[in-house]
Write an enzyme that holds these catalytic residues in place. Structure first.
Site, mmCIF file in Angstrom:
data_model
loop_
_atom_site.group_PDB
_atom_site.id
_atom_site.type_symbol
_atom_site.label_atom_id
_atom_site.label_comp_id
_atom_site.label_asym_id
_atom_site.label_seq_id
_atom_site.Cartn_x
_atom_site.Cartn_y
_atom_site.Cartn_z
ATOM 1 N N GLU A 144 -4.993 -0.169 -8.226
ATOM 2 C CA GLU A 144 -3.971 0.776 -8.682
ATOM 3 C C GLU A 144 -2.820 -0.031 -9.275
ATOM 4 O O GLU A 144 -2.262 -0.905 -8.608
ATOM 5 C CB GLU A 144 -3.479 1.643 -7.521
ATOM 6 C CG GLU A 144 -4.507 2.673 -7.089
ATOM 7 C CD GLU A 144 -4.141 3.406 -5.806
ATOM 8 O OE1 GLU A 144 -4.471 4.593 -5.697
ATOM 9 O OE2 GLU A 144 -3.537 2.781 -4.904
ATOM 10 N N ASN A 179 -4.494 5.768 -0.996
ATOM 11 C CA ASN A 179 -4.020 5.758 0.388
ATOM 12 C C ASN A 179 -3.314 7.050 0.755
ATOM 13 O O ASN A 179 -3.364 7.491 1.908
ATOM 14 C CB ASN A 179 -3.080 4.572 0.624
ATOM 15 C CG ASN A 179 -3.860 3.280 0.770
ATOM 16 O OD1 ASN A 179 -5.084 3.316 0.870
ATOM 17 N ND2 ASN A 179 -3.178 2.162 0.766
ATOM 18 N N HIS A 206 -2.197 -2.930 -6.627
ATOM 19 C CA HIS A 206 -2.737 -2.599 -5.308
ATOM 20 C C HIS A 206 -4.250 -2.742 -5.274
ATOM 21 O O HIS A 206 -4.971 -1.895 -5.802
ATOM 22 C CB HIS A 206 -2.302 -1.172 -4.935
ATOM 23 C CG HIS A 206 -2.754 -0.768 -3.577
ATOM 24 N ND1 HIS A 206 -3.377 0.426 -3.312
ATOM 25 C CD2 HIS A 206 -2.703 -1.435 -2.394
ATOM 26 C CE1 HIS A 206 -3.675 0.478 -2.028
ATOM 27 N NE2 HIS A 206 -3.277 -0.628 -1.458
ATOM 28 N N SER A 221 0.830 -1.209 0.000
ATOM 29 C CA SER A 221 0.000 0.000 0.000
ATOM 30 C C SER A 221 0.854 1.244 0.000
ATOM 31 O O SER A 221 0.360 2.328 -0.273
ATOM 32 C CB SER A 221 -0.858 0.050 1.267
ATOM 33 O OG SER A 221 -1.506 -1.159 1.458
#
Ligand SMILES: NC(=O)c1ccc[n+]([C@@H]2O[C@H](COP(=O)([O-])OP(=O)(O)OC[C@H]3O[C@@H](n4cnc5c(N)ncnc54)[C@H](O)[C@@H]3O)[C@@H](O)[C@H]2O)c1
Length: 591
Positions: A154, A192, A142, A121
């Site tokens: 992602e 994130n 991700h 992440s």
């Protein structure tokens, strides 16, 4: 020729890996899952069985498809079993050394053209990639939690990732039903990087006892339409994982807001990792269960209403959007409302607007004509403050200007009977300033409705250092009676919602300004990856860029937090008159 991806490997079948294995297997792709030992395998298998059982119960899967899905996953403790796969997705814990070691081993075992992907992440894909002899075949892939549900993926490229590797991974993500967004290699990528500053901020508020966990979570759910509150979300993510993500973001950004709140470490050390251990910010009925059960921190609401002062008549001061909405909400719930305006015309204008709104509800069959008439009948227009003399509660909703509000509070102090509660709907001014304009500061409180007041469920109940407990209880009781969700917080800039929301929106502007991602990708990442009802730029355009900038400035001035400094791009757009929907142009064009 695009790659085939006849089979894939997933290393680490924890919270994320198990979900990722399920997603591939569900799309017909055989999966080799690697875990540390037999106990971990048993836990992973159980996880996937439970998750697919839930899908079965929800009719998202039938028995045969579930069997076939489960059959496509093989479990092993040996990395050698990955010799023939076309893609490996790593989902072991968020530690750089462990990940680089693993990638080094994988590059010795796997086929030369295999794609090695990390589900990290926040760690650098570039750094992970250079530990292999072929960094051009290394990407970030991700997924979001829970992987079987969340559509965003992602795809993280480094400066050396081959274009066809990116293209093939994007095509694969689409094949398994996901919405891929390609990003560069920066801690936290898009979602994130924007989400975790907000989550950590919420943890800090909790740690400072600024608001309870229930109120923090309810504020974001009912004030912003988020599917989950921040603390419930961290429980889902895992406190240990959240800590590692924040820690590595901090090392890259050096932004204090990413330094993990100390309480996270304490809870992790005590084994409170969130849902996976059955306890985190909340307590769950079993490990891995989503069902929250009461614990020692669960608030006792049984006696709250008993402490409330009786309220029959409510005064509303103001004639704007908020005042009009609040008058409607109160009258609909059965309160007698005295609406005080600066002129008779203005007061009648508000009543006409309420009538129009009620007529609409009658037209749609949501209200009877008699109820609408009775509601209008409960509203009394007034120009003199003395008309509010008998009100039990007065809600001030005039212009967002402290001098204007202070004047109103001084007038209320002179006119309204002793023992009445005097509330302000300010969204950004200190409530205590209104209290200081009266000789009864213990009776003054914030009652922050959201726009449109008829629709939005949240009311922030803001006590100052002077507010009496029964005044708070009274406002909570009235908010509940008008079918709103009251949350309590202290008298600080932004209360809960704006303090958590606007720095995140401002961060999105800074990300755009840094050319890290396009506005459309950022909006998509937050909507699809975090299930937010709107992307940050869509929301900024709705709120108005001038209003957003003013809120962000207030937050910066109060907290002097460097990371809260308004994004220069936001300032420029406001200067250029691009204020969002209301001017037809903001981050997006509206024609
Ligand atoms: N939790 C989230 O919401 C989330 C979301 C997206 C990405 N991620 C990322 O996914 C990765 C995994 O996070 P998680 O939350 O699933 O962690 P987790 O602790 O739930 O699972 C990690 C699993 O890896 C296993 N493991 C550890 N070392 C291993 C090894 N050498 N070989 C094989 N298995 C090994 C562990 O036994 C455990 O089951 C992290 O990089 C994290 O940042 C997490």
């Amino acid at each position: 020729m695009p790659r085939e991806f006849a089979s894939v490997g997933v290393v680490g079948l924890g919270t994320m890996g198990a979900g990722i294995a399920e997603v591939f297997a569900r799309s017909g792709i055989p999966v080799v899952g690697v875990e540390l030992n037999d106990d971990c395998i048993a836990r992973s298998r159980g996880h996937i069985e439970h998750s697919t059982e839930r899908a079965l119960a929800k009719d998202k899967l039938d028995d045969a498809a579930r069997e076939a899905l489960l059959d496509r996953i093989t479990y092993t403790t040996s990395l050698e079993a990955l010799a023939d796969v076309d893609l490996v997705v790593e989902a072991i814990p968020e530690h750089l050394d462990a990940k680089t070691d693993l990638f080094e081993q994988l590059s010795k075992i796997t086929k030369p053209d295999v794609i090695l992907a990390s589900n990290t992440s926040s760690l650098s894909i570039t750094e992970i990639g250079v530990h292999t002899p072929r960094p051009s075949k290394v990407v970030g892939l991700h997924f979001f939690n829970p992987a079987p549900v969340m559509a965003l993926v992602e795809v993280v490229r480094t400066v050396v990732t081959e274009q066809d590797v990116v293209d093939d991974v994007v095509a694969l993500a689409e094949r398994i039903g996901k919405s891929p967004v390609v990003t560069g290699d920066r801690a936290g990528f898009i979602a994130n990087a924007l989400l975790f500053g907000y989550l950590n901020h919420a943890v800090t508020m909790y740690e400072q006892k600024y608001a309870t966990r229930e109120d923090l979570d309810a504020a974001m759910r009912f004030g912003c339409g988020y599917p989950m509150g921040p603390l419930a979300l961290i429980d889902l993510i895992g406190l240990d994982t959240a800590y590692e993500i924040l820690d590595s973001m901090y090392h890259q950004s050096r932004d204090r807001r990413h330094a993990p709140a100390p309480i996270l470490k304490q809870m992790i050390t005590a084994g409170l990792l969130g849902r996976k251990t059955g306890r985190g910010f909340y307590t769950y009925d079993a490990p891995d269960s989503p069902t929250v059960v009461a614990d020692a921190l669960t608030p006792d609401t049984s006696s709250a209403a008993a402490n409330a002062r009786p309220v029959r008549t409510v005064g509303v001061v103001g004639t704007g959007t908020m005042a009009t909405g609040i008058v409607e909400v109160l009258a609909k719930a059965g309160y007698d409302v005295v609406l005080r305006a600066r002129s008779e015309d203005k007061a009648n204008g508000v009543i006409a607007k309420v009538r129009k709104s009620l007529d609409k509800a009658v037209g749609k069959g949501r209200m009877s004509a008699e109820d609408a008439e009775a509601t209008i009948g409960r509203i009394t227009p007034a120009v003199d403050f003395t008309a509010l003399a008998d009100a039990d509660l007065v809600v001030e909703a005039v212009a967002e200007d402290i001098d204007v509000k202070r004047e109103v509070f001084t007038a209320l102090d002179a006119a309204v009977k002793p023992g009445a509660v005097l509330a302000t709907t300010t969204s950004s001014l200190p409530v205590v300033e209104c209290a200081a304009a009266t000789n009864r500061p213990a009776d003054v409180i914030g009652m922050h409705f959201f726009n449109p007041a008829q629709v939005m469920k949240l009311v922030e109940v803001v006590s100052t250092i002077n507010t009496a407990p029964d005044v708070e209880a009274t406002v909570i009781d009235v908010a509940a009676k008008v079918r709103k969700v009251p949350v309590r917080c202290g008298d600080r800039a932004g209360f809960i919602v704006n303090a958590l929301l606007f720095p995140y929106l401002n961060d999105a502007v800074k990300m755009l300004e840094a050319h890290y991602a396009k506005a459309a990708d950022i909006d998509t990442a937050m909507k699809v990856g975090c299930s937010l009802p709107m992307g940050p730029f869509e929301l900024l355009d709705v709120v108005g860029l001038d209003v957003s900038l003013a809120i962000q400035r207030t937050l910066f001035n109060e907290f002097r937090e460097a990371g809260f400094s308004p994004a220069p791009l936001l300032e420029h757009l406001v200067k250029a008159g691009r204020l969002g929907r209301k001017t037809g142009q903001g981050f997006w064009d509206y024609s």
